[in-house]
Design a protein around this motif. Structure first.
Motif, PDB file in Angstrom:
ATOM      1  N   ASP A  72       0.817  -1.219   0.000  1.00 22.94           N
ATOM      2  CA  ASP A  72       0.000   0.000   0.000  1.00 22.94           C
ATOM      3  C   ASP A  72       0.853   1.273   0.000  1.00 22.94           C
ATOM      4  O   ASP A  72       0.646   2.195   0.802  1.00 22.94           O
ATOM      5  N   GLY A  73       1.831   1.307  -0.867  1.00 21.49           N
ATOM      6  CA  GLY A  73       2.632   2.513  -1.030  1.00 21.49           C
ATOM      7  C   GLY A  73       3.910   2.565  -0.223  1.00 21.49           C
ATOM      8  O   GLY A  73       4.756   3.431  -0.457  1.00 21.49           O
ATOM      9  N   GLU A  74       4.066   1.665   0.746  1.00 18.90           N
ATOM     10  CA  GLU A  74       5.340   1.577   1.457  1.00 18.90           C
ATOM     11  C   GLU A  74       6.385   0.956   0.518  1.00 18.90           C
ATOM     12  O   GLU A  74       6.030   0.284  -0.461  1.00 18.90           O
ATOM     13  N   PRO A  75       7.678   1.152   0.788  1.00 18.09           N
ATOM     14  CA  PRO A  75       8.704   0.524  -0.052  1.00 18.09           C
ATOM     15  C   PRO A  75       8.493  -0.990  -0.150  1.00 18.09           C
ATOM     16  O   PRO A  75       8.120  -1.634   0.836  1.00 18.09           O
ATOM     17  N   SER A  76       8.730  -1.534  -1.332  1.00 20.49           N
ATOM     18  CA  SER A  76       8.449  -2.948  -1.593  1.00 20.49           C
ATOM     19  C   SER A  76       9.123  -3.864  -0.570  1.00 20.49           C
ATOM     20  O   SER A  76      10.319  -3.736  -0.293  1.00 20.49           O
ATOM     21  N   GLY A  77       8.321  -4.778  -0.017  1.00 21.84           N
ATOM     22  CA  GLY A  77       8.843  -5.787   0.892  1.00 21.84           C
ATOM     23  C   GLY A  77       8.997  -5.348   2.336  1.00 21.84           C
ATOM     24  O   GLY A  77       9.437  -6.140   3.181  1.00 21.84           O
ATOM     25  N   THR A  78       8.597  -4.110   2.666  1.00 23.48           N
ATOM     26  CA  THR A  78       8.836  -3.611   4.026  1.00 23.48           C
ATOM     27  C   THR A  78       7.629  -3.714   4.952  1.00 23.48           C
ATOM     28  O   THR A  78       7.759  -3.489   6.155  1.00 23.48           O
ATOM     29  N   SER A  79       6.450  -4.051   4.426  1.00 24.09           N
ATOM     30  CA  SER A  79       5.247  -3.976   5.265  1.00 24.09           C
ATOM     31  C   SER A  79       4.348  -5.202   5.111  1.00 24.09           C
ATOM     32  O   SER A  79       4.202  -5.999   6.043  1.00 24.09           O
ATOM     33  N   GLY A  80       3.741  -5.359   3.929  1.00 24.73           N
ATOM     34  CA  GLY A  80       2.830  -6.475   3.744  1.00 24.73           C
ATOM     35  C   GLY A  80       3.509  -7.831   3.856  1.00 24.73           C
ATOM     36  O   GLY A  80       2.986  -8.754   4.488  1.00 24.73           O
ATOM     37  N   LYS A  81       4.690  -7.945   3.275  1.00 25.19           N
ATOM     38  CA  LYS A  81       5.390  -9.243   3.300  1.00 25.19           C
ATOM     39  C   LYS A  81       5.783  -9.660   4.712  1.00 25.19           C
ATOM     40  O   LYS A  81       5.532 -10.809   5.104  1.00 25.19           O
ATOM     41  N   PRO A  82       6.399  -8.798   5.529  1.00 22.38           N
ATOM     42  CA  PRO A  82       6.700  -9.219   6.899  1.00 22.38           C
ATOM     43  C   PRO A  82       5.452  -9.473   7.743  1.00 22.38           C
ATOM     44  O   PRO A  82       5.451 -10.364   8.596  1.00 22.38           O
ATOM     45  N   ALA A  83       4.375  -8.724   7.500  1.00 23.43           N
ATOM     46  CA  ALA A  83       3.129  -8.970   8.235  1.00 23.43           C
ATOM     47  C   ALA A  83       2.566 -10.343   7.875  1.00 23.43           C
ATOM     48  O   ALA A  83       2.082 -11.087   8.747  1.00 23.43           O
ATOM     49  N   LEU A  84       2.621 -10.691   6.582  1.00 18.93           N
ATOM     50  CA  LEU A  84       2.144 -12.007   6.161  1.00 18.93           C
ATOM     51  C   LEU A  84       3.001 -13.116   6.769  1.00 18.93           C
ATOM     52  O   LEU A  84       2.486 -14.166   7.164  1.00 18.93           O
ATOM     53  N   ALA A  85       4.306 -12.887   6.874  1.00 17.63           N
ATOM     54  CA  ALA A  85       5.190 -13.884   7.480  1.00 17.63           C
ATOM     55  C   ALA A  85       4.798 -14.148   8.927  1.00 17.63           C
ATOM     56  O   ALA A  85       4.829 -15.291   9.393  1.00 17.63           O
ATOM     57  N   VAL A  86       4.403 -13.095   9.649  1.00 15.96           N
ATOM     58  CA  VAL A  86       3.949 -13.276  11.034  1.00 15.96           C
ATOM     59  C   VAL A  86       2.646 -14.071  11.063  1.00 15.96           C
ATOM     60  O   VAL A  86       2.471 -14.969  11.898  1.00 15.96           O
ATOM     61  N   LEU A  87       1.731 -13.762  10.149  1.00 18.56           N
ATOM     62  CA  LEU A  87       0.476 -14.528  10.074  1.00 18.56           C
ATOM     63  C   LEU A  87       0.751 -15.998   9.816  1.00 18.56           C
ATOM     64  O   LEU A  87       0.159 -16.878  10.460  1.00 18.56           O
ATOM     65  N   ARG A  88       1.621 -16.279   8.871  1.00 24.59           N
ATOM     66  CA  ARG A  88       1.955 -17.674   8.565  1.00 24.59           C
ATOM     67  C   ARG A  88       2.499 -18.389   9.796  1.00 24.59           C
ATOM     68  O   ARG A  88       2.138 -19.518  10.101  1.00 24.59           O
ATOM     69  N   GLY A  89       3.370 -17.726  10.519  1.00 24.43           N
ATOM     70  CA  GLY A  89       3.986 -18.335  11.686  1.00 24.43           C
ATOM     71  C   GLY A  89       3.038 -18.538  12.851  1.00 24.43           C
ATOM     72  O   GLY A  89       3.310 -19.340  13.746  1.00 24.43           O
ATOM     73  N   SER A  90       1.906 -17.839  12.834  1.00 26.95           N
ATOM     74  CA  SER A  90       0.955 -17.934  13.944  1.00 26.95           C
ATOM     75  C   SER A  90       0.140 -19.217  13.928  1.00 26.95           C
ATOM     76  O   SER A  90      -0.442 -19.602  14.943  1.00 26.95           O
TER      77      SER A  90
END
Length: 211
Positions: A72-90
């Motif tokens: 959503d406009g943040e630099p690529s790979g800095t926001s959605g991807k790490p958030a999804l990684a946390v979801l996966r790990g949960s």
């Protein structure tokens, strides 16, 4: 039936600040892509003046999932991807998360953004109550009046729920139980009625049960 997996029970929100940037993480259950998209649109409308509303979701669970993220406009790979990684790990499935950011005037840098969005996701995921999506039977059971209280106790012991009671010559109960508890429930019925009682399955579906 798919293997049971954990899902969030409720919608919750957690907030923190990093160098004057305000991060608001809102997480909810979502059982379809349409539900997830509707939630994302609602949060974006609620925080329409925010710098970013970063959405992620995992629909399904186990080995059958649909995943989505956006920066959503943040630099690529800095926001959605790490958030999804946390979801996966949960270990959660059927979950949608939007992390809202109000920019505080200080650039966080790539590493700072990854850390901030990761911590936002962790905070809300660690706080949410969990349930398990499990297969259930809905069954009808006719009983004499003198067994009503005992059947209520048996139902509760087998993690079931009485959805309805109709009183006529006998009492007709509508009962919902986890599939894996149903045979034990039938055994209990036979024991307390000398083999006369038997519940008839009318529907099989899924529901979320607290753990």
């Amino acid at each position: 039936m798919p293997k049971p997996y954990l899902v969030p029970l409720t919608e919750i929100r957690r907030e923190h600040e990093v160098l004057n940037s305000r991060f608001i993480a809102t997480l909810a259950p979502a059982f379809s892509i349409d539900e997830a998209r509707a939630f994302m649109a609602r949060i974006k409308k609620e925080f329409a003046d925010a710098s970013h509303n970063v959405p992620v979701y995992i629909i399904g669970g186990g080995n059958t999932v649909t995943e989505y993220f956006s920066d959503d406009g943040e630099p690529s790979g800095t926001s959605g991807k790490p958030a999804l990684a946390v979801l996966r790990g949960s270990g959660l499935g059927d979950v949608v998360l939007v992390i809202t950011r109000y920019f505080g005037g200080t650039l966080l840098g790539t590493g700072g953004l990854v850390k901030a969005y990761t911590e936002s996701a962790q905070a809300v995921i660690n706080a949410v109550e969990r349930g398990r999506r499990v297969p259930v039977h809905v069954a009808l059971l006719a009983i004499p009046y003198n067994l009503l209280e005992r059947v209520r106790l048996v139902t509760a012991r087998q993690r079931g729920e009485i959805l309805g009671e109709e009183f006529a010559g006998d009492i007709t109960l509508t009962i919902r139980l986890p599939v894996d508890m149903f045979e034990a429930f039938q055994k209990d019925l036979r024991e307390l009625s000398a083999g006369r009682l038997h519940a008839e399955i009318v529907e099989t579906s899924e529901m979320v049960m607290p753990i």
